[in-house]
Write a protein that holds these residues in place. Structure first.
Motif, PDB file in Angstrom:
ATOM      1  N   SER A   2      68.848  94.071 -31.203  1.00 42.36           N
ATOM      2  CA  SER A   2      69.391  93.606 -32.360  1.00 42.36           C
ATOM      3  C   SER A   2      70.798  94.653 -32.455  1.00 42.36           C
ATOM      4  O   SER A   2      71.452  94.911 -31.534  1.00 42.36           O
ATOM      5  CB  SER A   2      68.878  94.228 -33.660  1.00 42.36           C
ATOM      6  N   ALA A   3      71.862  93.875 -33.172  1.00 40.27           N
ATOM      7  CA  ALA A   3      73.159  94.947 -32.804  1.00 40.27           C
ATOM      8  C   ALA A   3      73.426  96.770 -32.872  1.00 40.27           C
ATOM      9  O   ALA A   3      74.241  97.115 -32.342  1.00 40.27           O
ATOM     10  CB  ALA A   3      74.791  94.226 -34.111  1.00 40.27           C
ATOM     11  N   GLU A   4      72.153  96.936 -33.291  1.00 36.41           N
ATOM     12  CA  GLU A   4      72.119  98.528 -33.315  1.00 36.41           C
ATOM     13  C   GLU A   4      71.652  99.640 -32.342  1.00 36.41           C
ATOM     14  O   GLU A   4      71.552  99.865 -33.152  1.00 36.41           O
ATOM     15  CB  GLU A   4      71.537  98.781 -34.802  1.00 36.41           C
ATOM     16  N   GLU A   5      70.907  98.343 -31.742  1.00 38.40           N
ATOM     17  CA  GLU A   5      70.078  98.329 -30.253  1.00 38.40           C
ATOM     18  C   GLU A   5      71.272  98.952 -29.460  1.00 38.40           C
ATOM     19  O   GLU A   5      71.882  98.147 -28.921  1.00 38.40           O
ATOM     20  CB  GLU A   5      68.891  97.397 -29.871  1.00 38.40           C
ATOM     21  N   PRO A   6      71.045 100.017 -28.994  1.00 37.14           N
ATOM     22  CA  PRO A   6      72.014 100.718 -27.400  1.00 37.14           C
ATOM     23  C   PRO A   6      72.167  99.958 -26.314  1.00 37.14           C
ATOM     24  O   PRO A   6      70.689  99.134 -25.989  1.00 37.14           O
ATOM     25  CB  PRO A   6      71.852 101.816 -27.262  1.00 37.14           C
ATOM     26  N   LEU A   7      72.987  99.383 -25.498  1.00 36.58           N
ATOM     27  CA  LEU A   7      72.347  98.625 -24.670  1.00 36.58           C
ATOM     28  C   LEU A   7      72.151  99.458 -23.061  1.00 36.58           C
ATOM     29  O   LEU A   7      70.810  99.185 -22.195  1.00 36.58           O
ATOM     30  CB  LEU A   7      74.221  98.749 -23.709  1.00 36.58           C
ATOM     31  N   PHE A   8      72.574 100.660 -22.886  1.00 38.95           N
ATOM     32  CA  PHE A   8      71.880 102.127 -21.894  1.00 38.95           C
ATOM     33  C   PHE A   8      71.323 103.354 -23.220  1.00 38.95           C
ATOM     34  O   PHE A   8      71.874 103.208 -23.963  1.00 38.95           O
ATOM     35  CB  PHE A   8      72.015 101.411 -20.795  1.00 38.95           C
ATOM     36  N   LEU A  20      80.503 109.454 -19.522  1.00 41.90           N
ATOM     37  CA  LEU A  20      79.843 108.068 -20.372  1.00 41.90           C
ATOM     38  C   LEU A  20      81.037 107.393 -20.194  1.00 41.90           C
ATOM     39  O   LEU A  20      80.685 106.428 -19.491  1.00 41.90           O
ATOM     40  CB  LEU A  20      79.366 107.941 -21.946  1.00 41.90           C
ATOM     41  N   ALA A  21      81.570 107.644 -20.636  1.00 36.59           N
ATOM     42  CA  ALA A  21      83.273 106.181 -19.923  1.00 36.59           C
ATOM     43  C   ALA A  21      83.065 105.402 -18.856  1.00 36.59           C
ATOM     44  O   ALA A  21      83.357 104.762 -18.516  1.00 36.59           O
ATOM     45  CB  ALA A  21      84.602 106.855 -19.978  1.00 36.59           C
ATOM     46  N   GLY A  25      81.673 102.357 -17.420  1.00 36.14           N
ATOM     47  CA  GLY A  25      83.510 101.838 -16.936  1.00 36.14           C
ATOM     48  C   GLY A  25      82.683 100.723 -15.453  1.00 36.14           C
ATOM     49  O   GLY A  25      83.331  99.449 -14.668  1.00 36.14           O
ATOM     50  N   ALA A  26      82.014 101.799 -14.504  1.00 30.34           N
ATOM     51  CA  ALA A  26      81.202 101.148 -13.987  1.00 30.34           C
ATOM     52  C   ALA A  26      80.112  99.806 -14.152  1.00 30.34           C
ATOM     53  O   ALA A  26      80.342  98.754 -13.210  1.00 30.34           O
ATOM     54  CB  ALA A  26      80.422 102.366 -12.137  1.00 30.34           C
ATOM     55  N   ILE A  27      79.806 100.129 -14.925  1.00 35.49           N
ATOM     56  CA  ILE A  27      78.905  98.687 -15.600  1.00 35.49           C
ATOM     57  C   ILE A  27      79.665  97.798 -15.348  1.00 35.49           C
ATOM     58  O   ILE A  27      79.284  96.711 -15.332  1.00 35.49           O
ATOM     59  CB  ILE A  27      77.866  98.983 -16.429  1.00 35.49           C
ATOM     60  N   VAL A  28      80.773  98.042 -16.129  1.00 32.95           N
ATOM     61  CA  VAL A  28      82.102  97.253 -16.840  1.00 32.95           C
ATOM     62  C   VAL A  28      82.265  95.957 -15.537  1.00 32.95           C
ATOM     63  O   VAL A  28      82.497  94.669 -15.101  1.00 32.95           O
ATOM     64  CB  VAL A  28      82.899  97.102 -17.718  1.00 32.95           C
ATOM     65  N   VAL A  29      83.110  97.026 -14.405  1.00 34.09           N
ATOM     66  CA  VAL A  29      83.370  96.668 -13.398  1.00 34.09           C
ATOM     67  C   VAL A  29      82.453  95.235 -12.030  1.00 34.09           C
ATOM     68  O   VAL A  29      82.785  95.067 -12.152  1.00 34.09           O
ATOM     69  CB  VAL A  29      83.997  97.455 -12.346  1.00 34.09           C
ATOM     70  N   ARG A  30      80.780  95.841 -12.385  1.00 35.81           N
ATOM     71  CA  ARG A  30      79.989  95.644 -11.872  1.00 35.81           C
ATOM     72  C   ARG A  30      78.836  93.969 -12.632  1.00 35.81           C
ATOM     73  O   ARG A  30      78.606  93.028 -11.466  1.00 35.81           O
ATOM     74  CB  ARG A  30      78.777  96.083 -11.227  1.00 35.81           C
ATOM     75  N   SER A  31      79.601  94.049 -13.258  1.00 33.87           N
ATOM     76  CA  SER A  31      79.069  92.632 -14.059  1.00 33.87           C
ATOM     77  C   SER A  31      80.399  91.708 -14.348  1.00 33.87           C
ATOM     78  O   SER A  31      79.427  90.734 -14.646  1.00 33.87           O
ATOM     79  CB  SER A  31      78.881  93.313 -15.695  1.00 33.87           C
ATOM     80  N   ARG A  32      81.402  92.365 -13.747  1.00 30.84           N
ATOM     81  CA  ARG A  32      81.652  90.592 -13.573  1.00 30.84           C
ATOM     82  C   ARG A  32      81.823  90.281 -12.417  1.00 30.84           C
ATOM     83  O   ARG A  32      82.181  90.591 -11.415  1.00 30.84           O
ATOM     84  CB  ARG A  32      83.771  91.365 -13.777  1.00 30.84           C
ATOM     85  N   PRO A  33      81.854  88.605 -12.177  1.00 35.90           N
ATOM     86  CA  PRO A  33      82.060  88.223 -11.377  1.00 35.90           C
ATOM     87  C   PRO A  33      82.963  88.197 -10.012  1.00 35.90           C
ATOM     88  O   PRO A  33      84.177  88.589 -10.634  1.00 35.90           O
ATOM     89  CB  PRO A  33      82.249  86.486 -11.781  1.00 35.90           C
ATOM     90  N   VAL A  34      83.244  88.059  -9.138  1.00 34.87           N
ATOM     91  CA  VAL A  34      83.948  88.163  -7.843  1.00 34.87           C
ATOM     92  C   VAL A  34      84.582  87.276  -7.844  1.00 34.87           C
ATOM     93  O   VAL A  34      84.027  85.948  -7.299  1.00 34.87           O
ATOM     94  CB  VAL A  34      83.039  88.590  -6.722  1.00 34.87           C
TER      95      VAL A  34
END
Length: 69
Positions: A2-8, A20-21, A25-34
């Motif tokens: 749901s939209a209320e549930e946290p991603l982590f 936390l920031a 940031g590390a999770i976002v960078v790692r999730s992008r395709p290379v």
């Protein structure tokens, strides 16, 4: 999900807003395709060290053997 549930969630400790920031940031960078790097062409210097498929024969072959391809 749901939209209320946290991603982590933090299981242990009390991270600061900066920590936390950094985690987000590390999770976002790692999730992008290379993106694949473009192929690099060999330089004339590198090509000059490679053997020919067959040695040159005939008039002027000795001169051609020392010239870059």
């Amino acid at each position: 999900m749901s939209a209320e549930e946290p991603l982590f969630r933090v299981v242990r400790g009390v991270p600061t807003a900066e920590e936390l920031a950094a985690l987000v940031g590390a999770i976002v960078v790692r999730s992008r395709p290379v993106a694949a790097a473009p192929p690099v062409a060999a330089s004339a210097w590198a090509r000059s060290g490679r053997p020919l498929a067959a040695p040159a024969t005939g008039p002027g072959a000795w001169r051609a053997s020392g010239l870059p391809r």
